[in-house]
Design a protein around this motif. Structure first.
Motif, PDB file in Angstrom:
ATOM      1  N   PRO A 151      47.746 -14.966 -26.969  1.00 16.02           N
ATOM      2  CA  PRO A 151      47.217 -14.801 -25.613  1.00 16.02           C
ATOM      3  C   PRO A 151      48.206 -14.024 -24.742  1.00 16.02           C
ATOM      4  O   PRO A 151      49.424 -14.105 -24.925  1.00 16.02           O
ATOM      5  CB  PRO A 151      47.056 -16.237 -25.110  1.00 16.02           C
ATOM      6  N   SER A 152      47.655 -13.284 -23.784  1.00 15.95           N
ATOM      7  CA  SER A 152      48.494 -12.507 -22.877  1.00 15.95           C
ATOM      8  C   SER A 152      48.542 -13.187 -21.516  1.00 15.95           C
ATOM      9  O   SER A 152      47.546 -13.703 -21.028  1.00 15.95           O
ATOM     10  CB  SER A 152      47.956 -11.083 -22.729  1.00 15.95           C
ATOM     11  N   ARG A 210      61.166 -18.026 -22.324  1.00 14.16           N
ATOM     12  CA  ARG A 210      60.674 -19.115 -23.152  1.00 14.16           C
ATOM     13  C   ARG A 210      59.161 -19.004 -23.390  1.00 14.16           C
ATOM     14  O   ARG A 210      58.670 -19.311 -24.485  1.00 14.16           O
ATOM     15  CB  ARG A 210      61.016 -20.457 -22.517  1.00 14.16           C
ATOM     16  N   LEU A 211      58.423 -18.569 -22.389  1.00 10.81           N
ATOM     17  CA  LEU A 211      56.982 -18.412 -22.583  1.00 10.81           C
ATOM     18  C   LEU A 211      56.676 -17.307 -23.594  1.00 10.81           C
ATOM     19  O   LEU A 211      55.640 -17.340 -24.268  1.00 10.81           O
ATOM     20  CB  LEU A 211      56.298 -18.095 -21.249  1.00 10.81           C
ATOM     21  N   ARG A 212      57.572 -16.318 -23.727  1.00  8.41           N
ATOM     22  CA  ARG A 212      57.359 -15.240 -24.697  1.00  8.41           C
ATOM     23  C   ARG A 212      57.395 -15.739 -26.136  1.00  8.41           C
ATOM     24  O   ARG A 212      56.978 -15.035 -27.064  1.00  8.41           O
ATOM     25  CB  ARG A 212      58.419 -14.148 -24.511  1.00  8.41           C
ATOM     26  N   VAL A 233      43.940 -19.083 -13.717  1.00  9.05           N
ATOM     27  CA  VAL A 233      45.163 -18.985 -12.921  1.00  9.05           C
ATOM     28  C   VAL A 233      45.922 -20.307 -12.976  1.00  9.05           C
ATOM     29  O   VAL A 233      45.342 -21.380 -12.870  1.00  9.05           O
ATOM     30  CB  VAL A 233      44.836 -18.636 -11.447  1.00  9.05           C
ATOM     31  N   HIS A 234      47.215 -20.210 -13.144  1.00  5.54           N
ATOM     32  CA  HIS A 234      48.135 -21.349 -13.235  1.00  5.54           C
ATOM     33  C   HIS A 234      49.258 -21.095 -12.225  1.00  5.54           C
ATOM     34  O   HIS A 234      50.040 -20.178 -12.417  1.00  5.54           O
ATOM     35  CB  HIS A 234      48.703 -21.404 -14.651  1.00  5.54           C
ATOM     36  N   ASP A 241      52.335 -26.101 -22.812  1.00  8.00           N
ATOM     37  CA  ASP A 241      51.096 -26.800 -23.166  1.00  8.00           C
ATOM     38  C   ASP A 241      50.068 -26.685 -22.050  1.00  8.00           C
ATOM     39  O   ASP A 241      48.860 -26.584 -22.312  1.00  8.00           O
ATOM     40  CB  ASP A 241      51.386 -28.272 -23.465  1.00  8.00           C
ATOM     41  N   SER A 242      50.549 -26.723 -20.811  1.00  4.37           N
ATOM     42  CA  SER A 242      49.626 -26.621 -19.673  1.00  4.37           C
ATOM     43  C   SER A 242      48.930 -25.271 -19.641  1.00  4.37           C
ATOM     44  O   SER A 242      47.728 -25.176 -19.348  1.00  4.37           O
ATOM     45  CB  SER A 242      50.386 -26.864 -18.372  1.00  4.37           C
ATOM     46  N   VAL A 243      49.665 -24.210 -19.955  1.00  3.27           N
ATOM     47  CA  VAL A 243      49.051 -22.877 -20.019  1.00  3.27           C
ATOM     48  C   VAL A 243      48.065 -22.815 -21.187  1.00  3.27           C
ATOM     49  O   VAL A 243      46.983 -22.238 -21.069  1.00  3.27           O
ATOM     50  CB  VAL A 243      50.121 -21.789 -20.127  1.00  3.27           C
ATOM     51  N   ARG A 244      48.432 -23.413 -22.298  1.00  4.71           N
ATOM     52  CA  ARG A 244      47.495 -23.479 -23.438  1.00  4.71           C
ATOM     53  C   ARG A 244      46.216 -24.204 -23.051  1.00  4.71           C
ATOM     54  O   ARG A 244      45.119 -23.781 -23.417  1.00  4.71           O
ATOM     55  CB  ARG A 244      48.170 -24.214 -24.610  1.00  4.71           C
TER      56      ARG A 244
END
Length: 278
Positions: A10-11, A37-39, A91-92, A271-274
């Motif tokens: 995911p981008s 870290r998100l990368r 959106v997060h 995990d929240s973004v997932r």
């Protein structure tokens, strides 16, 4: 429809203002660390908040982080929110919070509802509701980072200020404490032992009563996905009063927590973004 990247991962469009200068905080360092870290999980690109509306359709999700006070780019922020809602962008933090992302009306609403919050009014006719105090604070309802804040000896309202300004008594407090959540999950707490040094923070071990206090506001909020910071002050009598419910782009002070706590926060944010993408 949200444009899905051709890549296998995911981008994420990470919205931040790396050049923003805040007293006692280095926003850029925090976001450089978080994106690194998100990368590990997502394809990440950074952009300034003024560019977010034009770019958001190209990504699977948008993460808004240390983008600075939106009053410095209000028109661009409004355009971003409108475009995100029209396109169904993920959106997060999600755009359904009713804390700081919607202005500071919540302080008035919570005060009227009897929540443990610094007493707050937004109309001249309600000044009598405030307790007597050695001084008062007047600040814009849409303000941030103390922009437009001033102190008065008596509770007063400038002519024409109804609905746009907040008035609060100056509170005598022992220290300020912040509770950090991802979604409804508590992560850590920090406090400022010296009232005059707001951003000189130290780790804080909250009691069960402290967490009940903080969770009450997290539960009251309508934020579906994202990070929240509950700021409170400890009164001389020992109770806590809400100072701010930051659900737009709360600074996290991740450099002040232990490696274990920081790693746990990163894992929960990932995990929240997932969850947002699911």
């Amino acid at each position: 429809m949200i444009a899905v990247s051709g890549a296998s991962r995911p981008s994420v469009l990470f919205v931040t203002d790396l050049a923003y200068e805040a007293q006692g905080r280095r926003y850029c360092d925090e976001d450089i660390f978080l994106t690194s870290r998100l990368r590990e999980t997502f394809d990440v690109a950074l952009c300034h908040p003024r560019d977010a509306a034009a770019l958001l359709d190209r990504f699977d999700a948008v993460v808004v982080r240390n983008s600075g006070p939106v009053l410095h780019y209000q028109e661009a922020y409004d355009a971003f929110r409108t475009r995100a809602r029209e396109s169904g962008a993920r959106v997060h933090n999600s755009l359904d919070g009713r804390g700081d992302m919607a202005g500071k009306q919540y302080l008035v609403d919570l005060s009227r509802a009897g929540f443990p919050v610094i007493p707050t009014v937004d109309r001249a006719a309600d000044l009598w509701l405030l307790p007597r105090s050695a001084g008062y604070v007047v600040k814009p309802k849409l303000g941030a980072d103390s922009v437009g804040l001033r102190f008065t000896d008596e509770p007063e309202y400038p002519e024409g200020g109804d609905g746009t300004l907040l008035v609060q008594p100056r509170i005598d407090f022992r220290y300020e404490v912040s509770f950090y959540f991802v979604g409804h999950d508590f992560q850590y707490a920090l406090h400022a032992p010296h009232p005059a040094r707001r951003w000189v923070l130290e780790p804080y071990a909250p009691t069960a009563a402290d967490l009940d206090f903080a969770r009450r506001f997290v539960e009251w909020n309508t934020l579906t996905h994202g990070i929240q910071r509950v700021d409170a002050c400890r009164t001389p009598e020992g109770g806590l009063l809400l100072v701010e419910l930051e659900d737009l782009n709360p600074y996290l002070s991740l450099d002040l927590v232990s490696d274990r706590v920081r790693e746990a926060f990163v894992a929960r944010m990932r995990d929240s973004v997932r969850e947002l993408l699911a």
